[in-house]
Design a protein around this motif. Structure first.
Motif, PDB file in Angstrom:
ATOM      1  N   SER A 186      -3.539  -3.754  -5.766  1.00  0.00           N
ATOM      2  CA  SER A 186      -2.316  -3.769  -6.552  1.00  0.00           C
ATOM      3  C   SER A 186      -1.820  -2.346  -6.793  1.00  0.00           C
ATOM      4  O   SER A 186      -2.604  -1.435  -7.068  1.00  0.00           O
ATOM      5  N   ARG A 187      -0.532  -2.149  -6.693  1.00  0.00           N
ATOM      6  CA  ARG A 187       0.049  -0.837  -6.973  1.00  0.00           C
ATOM      7  C   ARG A 187       0.003  -0.574  -8.471  1.00  0.00           C
ATOM      8  O   ARG A 187       0.200  -1.480  -9.286  1.00  0.00           O
ATOM      9  N   ALA A 224       3.290  -5.275  -9.294  1.00  0.00           N
ATOM     10  CA  ALA A 224       2.591  -4.013  -9.561  1.00  0.00           C
ATOM     11  C   ALA A 224       2.025  -4.046 -10.983  1.00  0.00           C
ATOM     12  O   ALA A 224       2.261  -4.979 -11.747  1.00  0.00           O
TER      13      ALA A 224
END
Length: 287
Positions: A2-3, A26
């Motif tokens: 995940s960003r 995100a």
């Protein structure tokens, strides 16, 4: 993986960034010195940390793919730069994108004329001058550390809970008149959208005005909102009256129209709320 977006300065804009990050899959981490604020953010499902916890902040900065610096500068410069730049250098971390949120106060007064990103800066207030210095800190540090820095100049931010509608309903609105004075504003969700548009297209040293399409005098906006709500106009107040807060009075020092043409052309960004009317209508529709 995940960003992760680290937001140094978990205020009103920071929460909008967190909402958009979640919508885009995100994760956002916001900072706040206030334990109560951090607790409130966590209760809403937003990760929060104390910026004075240098180890936790360094870990978050090293793991982040993007960093937004939204905390205002102080007399010593940008507090985000003071702690984040050494942390990134020590960790050998290179986030894809760093955005510094500045203010259109850096342009100073233009007597109602248009301003563009490459115009000379002529801040008329201490706060504006501090923004100029903070912008320079980030732009000068970027190349030396191999970082991609962008600067975003925003006018007054409004949105749910922070708008003429809220002030009219609370009975705290003022009809402040200053002949010839005009400025832009930006809906908080449009500001967040502009930052995300830049994250998708990083440009080292990029400068962008994020503002609505229709600059307007503050008294015109208040009058329109009062008519839309069907409430009486608040009493007229001169902008120099002691009842006008120092924060609000700073807005009346400058008169200018802010061009958002570069953000539209380079980022493909368009404000969803092109004027105060669309922004207020959306808030009313949402209850």
């Amino acid at each position: 993986m995940s960003r992760t977006i680290l937001v140094f300065g978990g205020g009103y804009l920071g929460e909008a960034i967190a909402r958009r990050a979640e919508a885009e899959g995100a994760r956002a981490i916001l900072t706040s010195r206030s334990p109560e604020r951090r607790q409130a953010l966590e209760a809403r499902g937003v990760a929060a940390l104390d910026p004075e916890d240098t180890e936790a902040l360094a870990r978050a900065a090293a793991d982040a793919h993007a960093i937004v610096v939204a905390a205002p500068p102080d007399a010593r410069g940008c507090p985000g730069a003071r702690v984040l730049l050494p942390a990134l250098a020590a960790a050998g971390a290179y986030p894809d994108w760093i955005g510094y949120v500045s203010s259109t106060a850096v342009y100073g007064d233009r007597a109602g004329g248009w301003v563009f990103e490459d115009d000379p800066l002529n801040a008329a207030s201490i706060q504006g001058a501090r923004r100029v210095r903070a912008e320079r800190e980030w732009l000068e540090a970027g190349p030396g550390l191999g970082l991609t820095i962008q600067i975003f100049r925003l006018p007054g931010i409004y949105g749910p809970g922070r708008s003429p509608v809220d002030r009219l309903r609370a009975g705290t609105a003022q009809l402040v008149r200053k002949p010839g004075q005009i400025f832009n504003r930006i809906h908080v969700d449009d500001a967040a959208a502009g930052l995300f548009a830049s994250m998708a297209q990083p440009r080292p040293g990029g400068l962008y005005n994020l503002a609505d399409d229709e600059p307007a005098p503050a008294d015109v906006v208040t009058e329109w909102a009062a008519r839309r709500l069907g409430v009486a106009l608040p009493p007229e107040t001169d902008w120099t009256d002691p009842s006008v807060s120092e924060t609000m009075r700073r807005f009346y020092l400058d008169s200018k129209r802010v061009s958002n043409a570069r953000a539209k052309a380079e980022l493909g960004w368009r404000p969803a709320f092109s004027s105060y009317r669309e922004g207020i209508e959306a808030m009313l529709a949402a209850g």
